[in-house]
Design a protein around this motif. Structure first.
Motif, mmCIF file in Angstrom:
data_model
loop_
_atom_site.group_PDB
_atom_site.id
_atom_site.type_symbol
_atom_site.label_atom_id
_atom_site.label_comp_id
_atom_site.label_asym_id
_atom_site.label_seq_id
_atom_site.Cartn_x
_atom_site.Cartn_y
_atom_site.Cartn_z
ATOM 1 N N MET A 147 -6.835 41.487 -26.122
ATOM 2 C CA MET A 147 -6.224 40.722 -25.018
ATOM 3 C C MET A 147 -5.699 39.444 -25.655
ATOM 4 S SD MET A 147 -5.595 42.503 -22.590
ATOM 5 C CE MET A 147 -4.513 41.377 -22.037
ATOM 6 N N GLU A 148 -6.811 38.882 -26.430
ATOM 7 C CA GLU A 148 -6.449 37.642 -27.128
ATOM 8 C C GLU A 148 -5.184 37.877 -28.094
ATOM 9 O OE1 GLU A 148 -7.597 34.335 -26.802
ATOM 10 O OE2 GLU A 148 -8.723 34.977 -25.208
ATOM 11 N N LEU A 149 -5.476 38.690 -28.718
ATOM 12 C CA LEU A 149 -4.351 38.956 -29.860
ATOM 13 C C LEU A 149 -2.961 39.457 -28.954
ATOM 14 C CD1 LEU A 149 -6.127 41.611 -32.344
ATOM 15 C CD2 LEU A 149 -5.386 38.962 -32.654
ATOM 16 N N LEU A 150 -2.885 39.962 -27.872
ATOM 17 C CA LEU A 150 -1.529 40.284 -27.362
ATOM 18 C C LEU A 150 -0.895 38.845 -26.688
ATOM 19 C CD1 LEU A 150 -2.635 43.462 -25.141
ATOM 20 C CD2 LEU A 150 -0.837 43.292 -27.071
ATOM 21 N N ARG A 151 -1.815 37.889 -26.612
ATOM 22 C CA ARG A 151 -1.290 36.646 -26.088
ATOM 23 C C ARG A 151 -0.202 36.037 -27.283
ATOM 24 N NH1 ARG A 151 -6.338 36.337 -23.709
ATOM 25 N NH2 ARG A 151 -6.411 36.313 -21.563
ATOM 26 N N GLU A 152 -0.419 36.511 -28.582
ATOM 27 C CA GLU A 152 0.291 35.924 -29.773
ATOM 28 C C GLU A 152 1.253 36.791 -30.297
ATOM 29 O OE1 GLU A 152 0.655 32.767 -30.165
ATOM 30 O OE2 GLU A 152 -1.107 32.310 -28.680
ATOM 31 N N HIS A 199 -4.760 40.265 -11.947
ATOM 32 C CA HIS A 199 -5.570 39.385 -12.597
ATOM 33 C C HIS A 199 -4.963 38.751 -14.074
ATOM 34 C CE1 HIS A 199 -9.373 38.000 -14.561
ATOM 35 N NE2 HIS A 199 -10.093 38.559 -13.727
ATOM 36 N N PRO A 200 -5.009 37.272 -14.001
ATOM 37 C CA PRO A 200 -4.268 36.734 -15.172
ATOM 38 C C PRO A 200 -4.811 37.003 -16.314
ATOM 39 C CG PRO A 200 -5.018 35.237 -13.478
ATOM 40 C CD PRO A 200 -5.403 36.358 -13.102
ATOM 41 N N LYS A 201 -6.072 37.591 -16.556
ATOM 42 C CA LYS A 201 -6.449 38.222 -17.871
ATOM 43 C C LYS A 201 -5.334 39.096 -18.299
ATOM 44 C CE LYS A 201 -10.304 40.940 -19.500
ATOM 45 N NZ LYS A 201 -11.744 41.362 -19.532
ATOM 46 N N TYR A 202 -4.881 39.950 -17.652
ATOM 47 C CA TYR A 202 -4.150 41.090 -18.052
ATOM 48 C C TYR A 202 -2.542 40.809 -17.951
ATOM 49 C CZ TYR A 202 -8.312 43.576 -16.862
ATOM 50 O OH TYR A 202 -9.629 43.983 -16.903
ATOM 51 N N ARG A 203 -2.257 39.530 -17.888
ATOM 52 C CA ARG A 203 -0.550 39.301 -17.774
ATOM 53 C C ARG A 203 -0.218 39.298 -19.295
ATOM 54 N NH1 ARG A 203 0.573 35.344 -14.379
ATOM 55 N NH2 ARG A 203 -1.099 36.361 -13.138
ATOM 56 N N ALA A 204 -0.675 39.248 -20.433
ATOM 57 C CA ALA A 204 -0.120 39.274 -21.561
ATOM 58 C C ALA A 204 0.162 40.678 -21.807
ATOM 59 C CB ALA A 204 -0.891 38.947 -22.691
ATOM 60 N N TRP A 212 5.210 38.017 -13.490
ATOM 61 C CA TRP A 212 3.760 38.660 -12.368
ATOM 62 C C TRP A 212 3.271 37.402 -11.594
ATOM 63 C CZ3 TRP A 212 3.578 43.653 -12.025
ATOM 64 C CH2 TRP A 212 4.293 44.653 -13.017
ATOM 65 N N GLU A 213 3.827 36.356 -11.764
ATOM 66 C CA GLU A 213 3.214 34.722 -11.301
ATOM 67 C C GLU A 213 3.542 34.944 -9.540
ATOM 68 O OE1 GLU A 213 4.973 31.795 -13.365
ATOM 69 O OE2 GLU A 213 4.011 32.197 -15.291
ATOM 70 N N LYS A 214 2.437 34.743 -8.988
ATOM 71 C CA LYS A 214 2.884 34.708 -7.683
ATOM 72 C C LYS A 214 3.077 33.394 -6.886
ATOM 73 C CE LYS A 214 -0.637 38.449 -6.592
ATOM 74 N NZ LYS A 214 -2.023 38.958 -5.784
ATOM 75 N N ASN A 215 4.424 33.210 -6.880
ATOM 76 C CA ASN A 215 4.916 31.892 -6.681
ATOM 77 C C ASN A 215 5.898 32.190 -5.542
ATOM 78 O OD1 ASN A 215 7.277 33.090 -7.859
ATOM 79 N ND2 ASN A 215 6.722 31.728 -9.831
ATOM 80 N N ASP A 216 6.590 31.219 -4.945
ATOM 81 C CA ASP A 216 7.811 31.540 -3.947
ATOM 82 C C ASP A 216 8.611 32.779 -4.106
ATOM 83 O OD1 ASP A 216 6.431 29.473 -2.677
ATOM 84 O OD2 ASP A 216 7.937 27.994 -2.611
ATOM 85 N N SER A 217 9.147 32.575 -5.452
ATOM 86 C CA SER A 217 10.051 33.521 -6.009
ATOM 87 C C SER A 217 9.447 34.994 -5.886
ATOM 88 C CB SER A 217 10.575 33.548 -7.113
ATOM 89 O OG SER A 217 11.435 32.216 -7.110
ATOM 90 N N TRP A 218 8.121 35.196 -6.363
ATOM 91 C CA TRP A 218 7.643 36.604 -6.335
ATOM 92 C C TRP A 218 7.253 37.021 -4.709
ATOM 93 C CZ3 TRP A 218 3.243 38.986 -4.346
ATOM 94 C CH2 TRP A 218 2.765 40.097 -5.319
ATOM 95 N N TYR A 219 6.897 36.356 -4.085
ATOM 96 C CA TYR A 219 6.802 36.656 -2.572
ATOM 97 C C TYR A 219 8.012 36.995 -1.869
ATOM 98 C CZ TYR A 219 1.681 35.554 -2.585
ATOM 99 O OH TYR A 219 0.376 35.626 -2.891
#
Length: 211
Positions: free
Chosen positions: A22-27, A114-119, A177-184
């Motif tokens: 998961m760390e590698l997938l961020r970059e 879960h933010p951990k899996y976002r990348a 995948w960010e739960k903001n106003d646009s997402w809802y």
């Protein structure tokens, strides 16, 4: 192949490997990652890696499975029909009513909860592979319910279900995948679109719905 041991040290090492991926997938995109890079990131030897995993894809599959389990565990537990009924009631009150009630949404809409899996879910090289995994994980429950709701064959429901998964995945991916106003707001619009479409299908004459 002999079943691998699941002692504490083994579980710890496997978790270190998954976290390193998961760390590698961020970059890096997944297609640029190899076992050597993963071992360096995890600070283990190649021998240790192959003691726990057959290849890089096995690590990937385990990470995807964990993300799917998180999405499933967050779902309404009484099945598709009950979840759908609660979702329809919630949507009547507008997009803001979904806040805190995401469990009524389909797991494929919340796969990156879960933010951990976002990348993982933002990786271009993995999109089709992950969608296939989601499809296989959800089809057993969703296809019969979709066929029943739309009054169509399971064969047609299968194709519609794939259309839905691809649509949810790529729209939510565009929103990171960010739960903001646009997402809802978009979940609100997507579910209303699908609901009206399914109602329209169910009302079609049976002759139009024959395979």
């Amino acid at each position: 192949m002999n079943p691998r041991k699941t002692d504490r040290r083994t579980l710890y090492t496997r978790q270190v490997v998954k976290d390193a991926l998961m760390e590698l997938l961020r970059e890096n995109s997944y297609d640029k990652i190899n076992v050597t890079m993963l071992c360096k990131q995890a600070e283990i030897s190649r021998a240790t890696f192959y003691l726990h995993y057959v290849d890089l894809n096995e690590v990937l599959d385990e990470v995807i499975r964990e993300a799917l389990e998180i999405a499933e565990n967050g779902s309404y537990q009484d099945g598709y029909d009950a979840r759908h009924a609660m979702l329809m009631r919630t949507l009547k009150d507008g997009p803001d009513a979904l806040r805190g009630n995401e469990k009524y949404l389909a797991p494929c809409q919340r796969i990156a909860d879960h933010p951990k899996y976002r990348a993982l879910f933002m990786d271009d090289s993995l999109a089709h592979y992950i969608i296939r995994k989601i499809y296989l994980a959800e089809k057993t429950e969703s296809l019969p319910a979709l066929a029943r709701q739309c009054r169509i064959s399971e064969e047609d429901a299968d194709r519609l279900f794939m259309f839905m998964i691809y649509g949810f995945y790529y729209v939510n991916r565009s929103l990171r995948w960010e739960k903001n106003d646009s997402w809802y707001r978009m979940q609100y619009l997507l579910n209303h679109l699908l609901e009206n479409g399914m109602d329209s299908l169910s009302a079609l004459p049976s002759d139009f719905k024959k395979p």
